[in-house]
Design a protein around this motif. Sequence first.
Motif, PDB file in Angstrom:
ATOM      1  N   THR A  62       3.589 -17.898  -2.813  1.00  0.00           N
ATOM      2  CA  THR A  62       2.554 -17.140  -2.306  1.00  0.00           C
ATOM      3  C   THR A  62       3.363 -15.787  -1.706  1.00  0.00           C
ATOM      4  O   THR A  62       4.559 -15.396  -1.660  1.00  0.00           O
ATOM      5  CB  THR A  62       2.321 -17.840  -0.651  1.00  0.00           C
ATOM      6  N   PRO A  63       2.606 -14.647  -1.934  1.00  0.00           N
ATOM      7  CA  PRO A  63       3.082 -13.338  -1.867  1.00  0.00           C
ATOM      8  C   PRO A  63       3.271 -12.843  -0.447  1.00  0.00           C
ATOM      9  O   PRO A  63       2.982 -13.576   0.517  1.00  0.00           O
ATOM     10  CB  PRO A  63       2.051 -12.425  -2.529  1.00  0.00           C
ATOM     11  N   ASN A  64       4.537 -12.130  -0.382  1.00  0.00           N
ATOM     12  CA  ASN A  64       5.007 -11.630   0.692  1.00  0.00           C
ATOM     13  C   ASN A  64       3.918 -10.434   1.207  1.00  0.00           C
ATOM     14  O   ASN A  64       3.231  -9.963   0.277  1.00  0.00           O
ATOM     15  CB  ASN A  64       6.360 -10.801   0.660  1.00  0.00           C
ATOM     16  N   LEU A  65       3.899 -10.246   2.451  1.00  0.00           N
ATOM     17  CA  LEU A  65       2.721  -9.450   3.077  1.00  0.00           C
ATOM     18  C   LEU A  65       3.286  -8.195   3.663  1.00  0.00           C
ATOM     19  O   LEU A  65       2.515  -7.148   4.077  1.00  0.00           O
ATOM     20  CB  LEU A  65       1.904 -10.280   4.043  1.00  0.00           C
ATOM     21  N   ARG A  66       4.497  -8.295   3.812  1.00  0.00           N
ATOM     22  CA  ARG A  66       5.222  -7.184   4.535  1.00  0.00           C
ATOM     23  C   ARG A  66       5.963  -6.017   3.709  1.00  0.00           C
ATOM     24  O   ARG A  66       6.395  -6.350   2.815  1.00  0.00           O
ATOM     25  CB  ARG A  66       6.244  -7.572   5.632  1.00  0.00           C
ATOM     26  N   ALA A  67       5.740  -4.724   4.064  1.00  0.00           N
ATOM     27  CA  ALA A  67       6.316  -3.583   3.228  1.00  0.00           C
ATOM     28  C   ALA A  67       7.965  -4.025   3.077  1.00  0.00           C
ATOM     29  O   ALA A  67       8.457  -3.562   1.876  1.00  0.00           O
ATOM     30  CB  ALA A  67       6.055  -2.383   3.910  1.00  0.00           C
ATOM     31  N   VAL A  68       8.344  -4.485   4.107  1.00  0.00           N
ATOM     32  CA  VAL A  68       9.913  -4.454   4.208  1.00  0.00           C
ATOM     33  C   VAL A  68      10.339  -5.432   3.228  1.00  0.00           C
ATOM     34  O   VAL A  68      11.474  -5.568   2.702  1.00  0.00           O
ATOM     35  CB  VAL A  68      10.545  -4.804   5.622  1.00  0.00           C
TER      36      VAL A  68
ATOM     37  N   TRP B   2      -0.322  -4.036  -3.640  1.00  0.00           N
ATOM     38  CA  TRP B   2      -0.596  -2.892  -3.521  1.00  0.00           C
ATOM     39  C   TRP B   2      -1.011  -2.289  -1.888  1.00  0.00           C
ATOM     40  O   TRP B   2      -1.401  -3.307  -1.132  1.00  0.00           O
ATOM     41  CB  TRP B   2      -2.103  -2.559  -3.951  1.00  0.00           C
ATOM     42  N   PHE B   3      -0.283  -1.227  -1.523  1.00  0.00           N
ATOM     43  CA  PHE B   3      -0.171  -0.751  -0.179  1.00  0.00           C
ATOM     44  C   PHE B   3      -1.059   0.567  -0.259  1.00  0.00           C
ATOM     45  O   PHE B   3      -0.909   0.983  -1.365  1.00  0.00           O
ATOM     46  CB  PHE B   3       1.027  -0.410   0.185  1.00  0.00           C
ATOM     47  N   ARG B   4      -1.589   0.894   1.263  1.00  0.00           N
ATOM     48  CA  ARG B   4      -2.180   2.204   0.959  1.00  0.00           C
ATOM     49  C   ARG B   4      -1.700   3.167   2.129  1.00  0.00           C
ATOM     50  O   ARG B   4      -1.452   2.207   3.375  1.00  0.00           O
ATOM     51  CB  ARG B   4      -3.632   2.262   0.703  1.00  0.00           C
ATOM     52  N   GLN B   5      -1.710   4.173   2.095  1.00  0.00           N
ATOM     53  CA  GLN B   5      -1.370   4.856   3.469  1.00  0.00           C
ATOM     54  C   GLN B   5      -2.299   6.144   3.418  1.00  0.00           C
ATOM     55  O   GLN B   5      -2.332   7.110   2.701  1.00  0.00           O
ATOM     56  CB  GLN B   5       0.173   5.528   3.272  1.00  0.00           C
ATOM     57  N   ALA B   6      -3.116   6.433   4.620  1.00  0.00           N
ATOM     58  CA  ALA B   6      -3.908   7.220   5.119  1.00  0.00           C
ATOM     59  C   ALA B   6      -3.158   8.386   5.517  1.00  0.00           C
ATOM     60  O   ALA B   6      -2.352   7.907   6.595  1.00  0.00           O
ATOM     61  CB  ALA B   6      -5.209   6.912   5.582  1.00  0.00           C
ATOM     62  N   PRO B   7      -3.562   9.681   5.670  1.00  0.00           N
ATOM     63  CA  PRO B   7      -2.877  10.598   6.567  1.00  0.00           C
ATOM     64  C   PRO B   7      -2.835  10.296   7.919  1.00  0.00           C
ATOM     65  O   PRO B   7      -4.064  10.011   8.769  1.00  0.00           O
ATOM     66  CB  PRO B   7      -3.773  11.902   6.448  1.00  0.00           C
ATOM     67  N   GLY B   8      -1.771  10.338   8.605  1.00  0.00           N
ATOM     68  CA  GLY B   8      -1.578   9.978   9.761  1.00  0.00           C
ATOM     69  C   GLY B   8      -1.387   8.571  10.368  1.00  0.00           C
ATOM     70  O   GLY B   8      -1.309   8.383  11.409  1.00  0.00           O
ATOM     71  N   LYS B   9      -1.368   7.651   9.338  1.00  0.00           N
ATOM     72  CA  LYS B   9      -1.548   6.210   9.560  1.00  0.00           C
ATOM     73  C   LYS B   9      -0.247   5.784   8.830  1.00  0.00           C
ATOM     74  O   LYS B   9       0.556   6.104   7.849  1.00  0.00           O
ATOM     75  CB  LYS B   9      -2.695   5.746   9.068  1.00  0.00           C
ATOM     76  N   GLU B  10      -0.005   4.274   9.216  1.00  0.00           N
ATOM     77  CA  GLU B  10       0.977   3.661   8.638  1.00  0.00           C
ATOM     78  C   GLU B  10       0.593   3.071   7.221  1.00  0.00           C
ATOM     79  O   GLU B  10      -0.511   3.061   6.859  1.00  0.00           O
ATOM     80  CB  GLU B  10       1.545   2.281   9.625  1.00  0.00           C
ATOM     81  N   ARG B  11       1.559   2.749   6.497  1.00  0.00           N
ATOM     82  CA  ARG B  11       1.292   2.139   5.222  1.00  0.00           C
ATOM     83  C   ARG B  11       0.851   0.782   5.207  1.00  0.00           C
ATOM     84  O   ARG B  11       1.876  -0.043   5.890  1.00  0.00           O
ATOM     85  CB  ARG B  11       2.768   2.222   4.314  1.00  0.00           C
ATOM     86  N   ASP B  12      -0.003   0.387   4.919  1.00  0.00           N
ATOM     87  CA  ASP B  12      -0.728  -1.114   5.110  1.00  0.00           C
ATOM     88  C   ASP B  12      -0.909  -1.732   3.730  1.00  0.00           C
ATOM     89  O   ASP B  12      -1.173  -1.081   2.795  1.00  0.00           O
ATOM     90  CB  ASP B  12      -2.129  -0.970   5.897  1.00  0.00           C
TER      91      ASP B  12
END
Length: 127
Positions: free
Chosen positions: A106-112, A35-45
């Motif tokens: 182990t899970p990947n941690l980067r969106a890419v 799960w990632f999240r993205q708040a307005p004006g911020k990067e997807r984390d």
Amino acid sequence: VQLQASGGGLVQGGGSLRLSCAASGRTSVTYGRAWFRQAPGKERDLVAAISWNSGITHYADSVKGRFTISRDNAANTMYLQMDSLKPEDTAVYYCAVSGSSTSFITPNLRAVDYDYWGQGTQFTVSS
């Protein structure tokens, strides 16, 4: 792989909510989900990630102890249980699948490193 996220909405601070992400299609390529999240004006984390094979999880520091990621292999569904919610948790939440074998243990941690993405579900925490 197609991903369908659900469970977003409006909740009061301190409350709880559960997001679901159902996968369909060529799900055999799944090694990790997140799960990632993205708040307005911020990067997807990254919020939380899980290795589909081992079940090993990883959490962002900001949600440790409050959020729990889990999986139902038979249903090909991933969940995010969110407790003790804060206004800063407000964002669009995305589920994602990694087809990289580096997520086998182990899970990947980067969106890419994630190849397939759901459409995003908006979630707002009121103060």
